[in-house]
Design an enzyme around this catalytic site. Sequence first.
Site, PDB file in Angstrom:
ATOM      1  N   ARG A  32      -3.797   8.283  16.301  1.00 21.61           N
ATOM      2  CA  ARG A  32      -4.269   8.638  14.966  1.00 21.61           C
ATOM      3  C   ARG A  32      -5.078   9.928  15.121  1.00 21.61           C
ATOM      4  NH1 ARG A  32      -1.266   5.001  14.242  1.00 21.61           N
ATOM      5  NH2 ARG A  32      -1.445   3.226  12.829  1.00 21.61           N
ATOM      6  N   TYR A  38       0.843  -1.209   0.000  1.00 21.64           N
ATOM      7  CA  TYR A  38       0.000   0.000   0.000  1.00 21.64           C
ATOM      8  C   TYR A  38       0.871   1.248   0.000  1.00 21.64           C
ATOM      9  CZ  TYR A  38      -3.750   3.184   1.551  1.00 21.64           C
ATOM     10  OH  TYR A  38      -4.660   4.211   1.655  1.00 21.64           O
ATOM     11  N   ASP A  39       1.810   1.323   0.960  1.00 18.30           N
ATOM     12  CA  ASP A  39       2.595   2.549   1.141  1.00 18.30           C
ATOM     13  C   ASP A  39       3.449   2.854  -0.089  1.00 18.30           C
ATOM     14  OD1 ASP A  39       1.587   1.902   3.626  1.00 18.30           O
ATOM     15  OD2 ASP A  39       3.451   2.184   4.715  1.00 18.30           O
ATOM     16  N   GLY A  60       3.124   1.520  -3.087  1.00 20.88           N
ATOM     17  CA  GLY A  60       2.259   1.711  -4.261  1.00 20.88           C
ATOM     18  C   GLY A  60       1.818   3.159  -4.351  1.00 20.88           C
ATOM     19  N   LYS A  61       1.414   3.713  -3.204  1.00 22.96           N
ATOM     20  CA  LYS A  61       0.947   5.107  -3.183  1.00 22.96           C
ATOM     21  C   LYS A  61       2.104   6.073  -3.417  1.00 22.96           C
ATOM     22  CE  LYS A  61      -3.535   4.837  -2.099  1.00 22.96           C
ATOM     23  NZ  LYS A  61      -4.622   5.489  -2.842  1.00 22.96           N
ATOM     24  N   ASN A 111      -6.398   9.530   8.297  1.00 24.29           N
ATOM     25  CA  ASN A 111      -7.506   8.643   8.697  1.00 24.29           C
ATOM     26  C   ASN A 111      -8.865   9.344   8.647  1.00 24.29           C
ATOM     27  OD1 ASN A 111      -4.956   7.695   9.997  1.00 24.29           O
ATOM     28  ND2 ASN A 111      -6.267   5.966  10.488  1.00 24.29           N
ATOM     29  N   ASN A 117     -14.498  -0.963  13.264  1.00 24.42           N
ATOM     30  CA  ASN A 117     -14.381  -2.133  14.150  1.00 24.42           C
ATOM     31  C   ASN A 117     -14.923  -1.831  15.538  1.00 24.42           C
ATOM     32  OD1 ASN A 117     -13.198  -3.832  12.316  1.00 24.42           O
ATOM     33  ND2 ASN A 117     -11.292  -4.121  13.438  1.00 24.42           N
TER      34      ASN A 117
HETATM   35  P1  NAD Z   1     -12.590   1.835   0.171  1.00 25.37           P
HETATM   36  O1  NAD Z   1     -11.897   0.534   0.261  1.00 25.37           O
HETATM   37  O2  NAD Z   1     -13.926   1.971   0.800  1.00 25.37           O
HETATM   38  O3  NAD Z   1     -12.738   2.301  -1.344  1.00 25.37           O
HETATM   39  C1  NAD Z   1     -11.863   1.932  -2.367  1.00 25.37           C
HETATM   40  C2  NAD Z   1     -12.686   1.649  -3.618  1.00 25.37           C
HETATM   41  O4  NAD Z   1     -11.791   1.303  -4.687  1.00 25.37           O
HETATM   42  C3  NAD Z   1     -13.645   0.459  -3.433  1.00 25.37           C
HETATM   43  O5  NAD Z   1     -14.906   0.782  -3.943  1.00 25.37           O
HETATM   44  C4  NAD Z   1     -12.984  -0.639  -4.234  1.00 25.37           C
HETATM   45  O6  NAD Z   1     -13.885  -1.622  -4.683  1.00 25.37           O
HETATM   46  C5  NAD Z   1     -12.315   0.144  -5.344  1.00 25.37           C
HETATM   47  N1  NAD Z   1     -11.190  -0.560  -5.993  1.00 25.37           N
HETATM   48  C6  NAD Z   1     -10.167  -1.198  -5.385  1.00 25.37           C
HETATM   49  N2  NAD Z   1      -9.334  -1.712  -6.322  1.00 25.37           N
HETATM   50  C7  NAD Z   1      -9.842  -1.362  -7.543  1.00 25.37           C
HETATM   51  C8  NAD Z   1      -9.439  -1.598  -8.875  1.00 25.37           C
HETATM   52  N3  NAD Z   1      -8.321  -2.287  -9.160  1.00 25.37           N
HETATM   53  N4  NAD Z   1     -10.206  -1.100  -9.870  1.00 25.37           N
HETATM   54  C9  NAD Z   1     -11.353  -0.406  -9.598  1.00 25.37           C
HETATM   55  N5  NAD Z   1     -11.779  -0.153  -8.349  1.00 25.37           N
HETATM   56  C10 NAD Z   1     -11.029  -0.634  -7.338  1.00 25.37           C
HETATM   57  O7  NAD Z   1     -11.588   2.922   0.768  1.00 25.37           O
HETATM   58  P2  NAD Z   1     -11.771   4.478   1.039  1.00 25.37           P
HETATM   59  O8  NAD Z   1     -11.550   4.687   2.464  1.00 25.37           O
HETATM   60  O9  NAD Z   1     -13.002   4.977   0.395  1.00 25.37           O
HETATM   61  O10 NAD Z   1     -10.497   5.061   0.280  1.00 25.37           O
HETATM   62  C11 NAD Z   1     -10.593   5.694  -0.993  1.00 25.37           C
HETATM   63  C12 NAD Z   1      -9.224   6.188  -1.409  1.00 25.37           C
HETATM   64  O11 NAD Z   1      -8.727   7.112  -0.445  1.00 25.37           O
HETATM   65  C13 NAD Z   1      -8.181   5.087  -1.524  1.00 25.37           C
HETATM   66  O12 NAD Z   1      -7.363   5.342  -2.632  1.00 25.37           O
HETATM   67  C14 NAD Z   1      -7.401   5.201  -0.252  1.00 25.37           C
HETATM   68  O13 NAD Z   1      -6.082   4.742  -0.403  1.00 25.37           O
HETATM   69  C15 NAD Z   1      -7.463   6.690   0.019  1.00 25.37           C
HETATM   70  N6  NAD Z   1      -7.292   6.993   1.440  1.00 25.37           N
HETATM   71  C16 NAD Z   1      -8.273   6.718   2.337  1.00 25.37           C
HETATM   72  C17 NAD Z   1      -8.080   6.975   3.688  1.00 25.37           C
HETATM   73  C18 NAD Z   1      -9.141   6.712   4.723  1.00 25.37           C
HETATM   74  O14 NAD Z   1      -8.892   6.934   5.915  1.00 25.37           O
HETATM   75  N7  NAD Z   1     -10.335   6.308   4.364  1.00 25.37           N
HETATM   76  C19 NAD Z   1      -6.860   7.510   4.124  1.00 25.37           C
HETATM   77  C20 NAD Z   1      -5.864   7.742   3.182  1.00 25.37           C
HETATM   78  C21 NAD Z   1      -6.097   7.501   1.841  1.00 25.37           C
HETATM   79  N1  UDP Z   2      -6.557  -0.941  15.504  1.00 24.43           N
HETATM   80  C1  UDP Z   2      -6.943  -1.523  16.705  1.00 24.43           C
HETATM   81  N2  UDP Z   2      -8.001  -2.363  16.708  1.00 24.43           N
HETATM   82  C2  UDP Z   2      -8.716  -2.654  15.589  1.00 24.43           C
HETATM   83  C3  UDP Z   2      -8.339  -2.049  14.362  1.00 24.43           C
HETATM   84  C4  UDP Z   2      -7.243  -1.202  14.359  1.00 24.43           C
HETATM   85  O1  UDP Z   2      -6.333  -1.282  17.757  1.00 24.43           O
HETATM   86  O2  UDP Z   2      -9.685  -3.435  15.696  1.00 24.43           O
HETATM   87  C5  UDP Z   2      -5.410  -0.015  15.510  1.00 24.43           C
HETATM   88  C6  UDP Z   2      -4.338  -0.287  14.457  1.00 24.43           C
HETATM   89  O3  UDP Z   2      -3.382  -1.224  14.925  1.00 24.43           O
HETATM   90  C7  UDP Z   2      -3.758   1.097  14.270  1.00 24.43           C
HETATM   91  C8  UDP Z   2      -4.957   2.037  14.472  1.00 24.43           C
HETATM   92  O4  UDP Z   2      -5.919   1.272  15.191  1.00 24.43           O
HETATM   93  O5  UDP Z   2      -2.806   1.372  15.257  1.00 24.43           O
HETATM   94  C9  UDP Z   2      -5.570   2.529  13.173  1.00 24.43           C
HETATM   95  O6  UDP Z   2      -5.815   1.406  12.363  1.00 24.43           O
HETATM   96  P1  UDP Z   2      -6.546   1.489  10.954  1.00 24.43           P
HETATM   97  O7  UDP Z   2      -6.469   0.134  10.323  1.00 24.43           O
HETATM   98  O8  UDP Z   2      -7.878   2.112  11.131  1.00 24.43           O
HETATM   99  O9  UDP Z   2      -5.694   2.546  10.119  1.00 24.43           O
HETATM  100  P2  UDP Z   2      -4.125   2.768   9.852  1.00 24.43           P
HETATM  101  O10 UDP Z   2      -3.301   1.863  10.731  1.00 24.43           O
HETATM  102  O11 UDP Z   2      -3.949   2.467   8.408  1.00 24.43           O
HETATM  103  O12 UDP Z   2      -3.944   4.181  10.219  1.00 24.43           O
END
Ligand code: NAD
Ligand code: UDP
Length: 335
Positions: free
Chosen positions: A211, A145-146, A148-149, A174, A190
């Site tokens: 966070r 993920y990291d 890739g982004k 987040n 969760n």
């Molecule tokens: P999410 O998992 O709910 O949404 C991601 C969407 O992308 C889903 O609908 C999934 O089906 C679709 N998808 C995944 N792979 C695909 C592919 N190969 N082709 C077409 N569609 C595909 O997640 P989200 O929280 O809505 O996140 C949306 C975006 O924002 C992501 O790119 C994520 O990395 C980024 N982002 C989110 C957060 C957060 O806290 N929610 C934080 C940082 C970055």
């Molecule tokens: N986390 C937790 N319990 C859960 C899910 C997540 O304690 O049931 C913790 C996780 O280890 C992390 C933080 O909550 O430290 C945020 O996790 P999340 O997966 O939401 O996002 P990210 O780690 O990608 O910021």
Amino acid sequence: MKQKILITGGAGFIGSHLSERLLDEGHDVLCVDNYFTGTKANIAHLMENQQFELMRHDVTFPLYVEVDQIYNMACPASPVHYQYDPVQTTKTSVHGAINMLGLAKRVKARIFQASTSEVYGDPAVHPQTENYFGNVNPVGPRSCYDEGKRCAETLFFDYYREHQLRIKVARIFNTYGPRMHPNDGRVVSNFIVQALQNENITIYGDGSQTRSFCYVDNLIDGLIKLMESGDDFTGPVNIGNPNEFTIKELAEKIIEMTQSTSKLIYKSLPENDPVRRQPDITLAKKILGWEPSIELEEGLTHTINYFSDIPSSQDLDTKPERIEKYFQKSVSESA
Ligand code: NAD
Ligand code: UDP
């Protein structure tokens, strides 16, 4: 002016809110998704709208459409889901970015990338500013993920320098709110689901990691302001809420707000789980005039109401095999 807007990942949590907002503003929205984590239920309420169109498509394959703007949101965002098929996760970010940038170049569209605070990894600088290069493990379970982004950001800036593409890169921190999937695996969903069912709240590690949580409506405002900003502003720009909480504080708040009888239980901390995370949003305030306004308690109230109201009849594809794999590989009972 009315725009034709492509949203990849439009059936996901953030993408569905973005689709809704852009339709409300009078635009045409083309939502593209392969439903890896997103659901049709997230966008069912938009299907009647003549200006909304839905296409099943995987962004790792080229896409030929005619649009004015592209929001590239496609990518699973929860560790449970992005670690299930890590090669596909990297492909989604990297091949997906190449395909969407190629499309933007051909149709001369403005293009937005949903980057992430994960580009900072386990940060040695606190709070994180955009000029910090990060502390990312390239070979760990979060790397698909990291990295890739990070590579997607590189591609965006190379297309900007080489082809003068109009790019917009946001580093999203987040985010939480209604339409997170109940089995998404991220901490807010969760804890709320566990608290509402009076089940044990699973804290990974000792709960002292922090966070900073942004409510989805505030995030959407920031993303749209960025897309609408002048061509000379590319980002990367942090979009998130700087109010920082420990994971234990979050659990206690959710128990209190749901009046739950849940107890806290402790599991092992997943590898490379960042210790602290808080955005410095000085740049977003200065250039976009954006800052979040919704405090955690208010945002949690909306989110708890959403999870309380999900009809049990709703077809939720909960993908238990992904959760099982995550627990086998990353999270075990605490010693
Ligand atoms: P999410 O998992 O709910 O949404 C991601 C969407 O992308 C889903 O609908 C999934 O089906 C679709 N998808 C995944 N792979 C695909 C592919 N190969 N082709 C077409 N569609 C595909 O997640 P989200 O929280 O809505 O996140 C949306 C975006 O924002 C992501 O790119 C994520 O990395 C980024 N982002 C989110 C957060 C957060 O806290 N929610 C934080 C940082 C970055
Ligand atoms: N986390 C937790 N319990 C859960 C899910 C997540 O304690 O049931 C913790 C996780 O280890 C992390 C933080 O909550 O430290 C945020 O996790 P999340 O997966 O939401 O996002 P990210 O780690 O990608 O910021």
